[in-house]
Design a protein around this motif. Structure first.
Motif, PDB file in Angstrom:
ATOM      1  N   SER A  11      71.228  63.572  18.059  1.00  0.00           N
ATOM      2  CA  SER A  11      70.344  64.315  18.357  1.00  0.00           C
ATOM      3  C   SER A  11      70.995  65.692  18.988  1.00  0.00           C
ATOM      4  O   SER A  11      72.220  65.424  19.507  1.00  0.00           O
ATOM      5  N   SER A  13      70.032  66.945  21.880  1.00  0.00           N
ATOM      6  CA  SER A  13      69.983  66.579  23.308  1.00  0.00           C
ATOM      7  C   SER A  13      71.438  65.540  23.641  1.00  0.00           C
ATOM      8  O   SER A  13      72.152  65.875  24.750  1.00  0.00           O
ATOM      9  N   GLU A  14      71.621  64.650  22.695  1.00  0.00           N
ATOM     10  CA  GLU A  14      72.565  64.052  22.890  1.00  0.00           C
ATOM     11  C   GLU A  14      74.102  64.733  22.739  1.00  0.00           C
ATOM     12  O   GLU A  14      75.045  64.581  23.342  1.00  0.00           O
ATOM     13  N   LYS A  16      74.554  67.775  23.309  1.00  0.00           N
ATOM     14  CA  LYS A  16      74.761  68.709  24.245  1.00  0.00           C
ATOM     15  C   LYS A  16      75.363  68.051  25.474  1.00  0.00           C
ATOM     16  O   LYS A  16      76.164  68.705  26.392  1.00  0.00           O
ATOM     17  N   LYS A  17      75.232  66.743  25.747  1.00  0.00           N
ATOM     18  CA  LYS A  17      75.990  65.940  26.738  1.00  0.00           C
ATOM     19  C   LYS A  17      77.148  65.971  26.736  1.00  0.00           C
ATOM     20  O   LYS A  17      77.910  65.893  27.800  1.00  0.00           O
ATOM     21  N   ASN A  18      77.532  65.644  25.630  1.00  0.00           N
ATOM     22  CA  ASN A  18      79.186  65.627  25.239  1.00  0.00           C
ATOM     23  C   ASN A  18      79.592  65.870  23.847  1.00  0.00           C
ATOM     24  O   ASN A  18      79.881  64.605  23.308  1.00  0.00           O
TER      25      ASN A  18
END
Length: 92
Positions: A11, A13-14, A16-18
């Motif tokens: 996703s 969102s995922e 963007k995290k890393n």
């Protein structure tokens, strides 16, 4: 229904995290990036992208060679030496 043309999907969102961890976890494969469960793009490691471009270039050269053969253009003798193409004298 939309096809996902990758074995790995993530996703936004995922991602963007890393982003580095996502690519590392894909083991050199393409990653489908999903937004609301729809593919919005693909992320490809640099090495894979370069290989894809080389493959496309090879396909284009093969197509050009076929077209020239079908058009009856004369053959030219050549050999490959390292990264160079050496054309041989046809009169020798």
């Amino acid at each position: 229904m939309q096809n996902i043309l990758a074995n790995v999907a993530v996703s936004v969102s995922e991602l963007k995290k890393n982003p580095s961890a996502v690519l590392s976890g894909a083991d050199g494969e393409a990653v489908a990036v999903l937004n609301h469960n729809r593919v919005m793009g693909y992320m490809v490691p640099a090495e894979r992208y370069e290989a894809m471009l080389d493959y496309i270039e090879d396909l284009e050269l093969a197509k050009l060679a076929r077209e020239r053969i079908e058009a009856g253009e004369p053959a030219v003798k050549a050999r490959i030496e390292g990264d160079d193409i050496v054309f041989e004298d046809s009169d020798a």
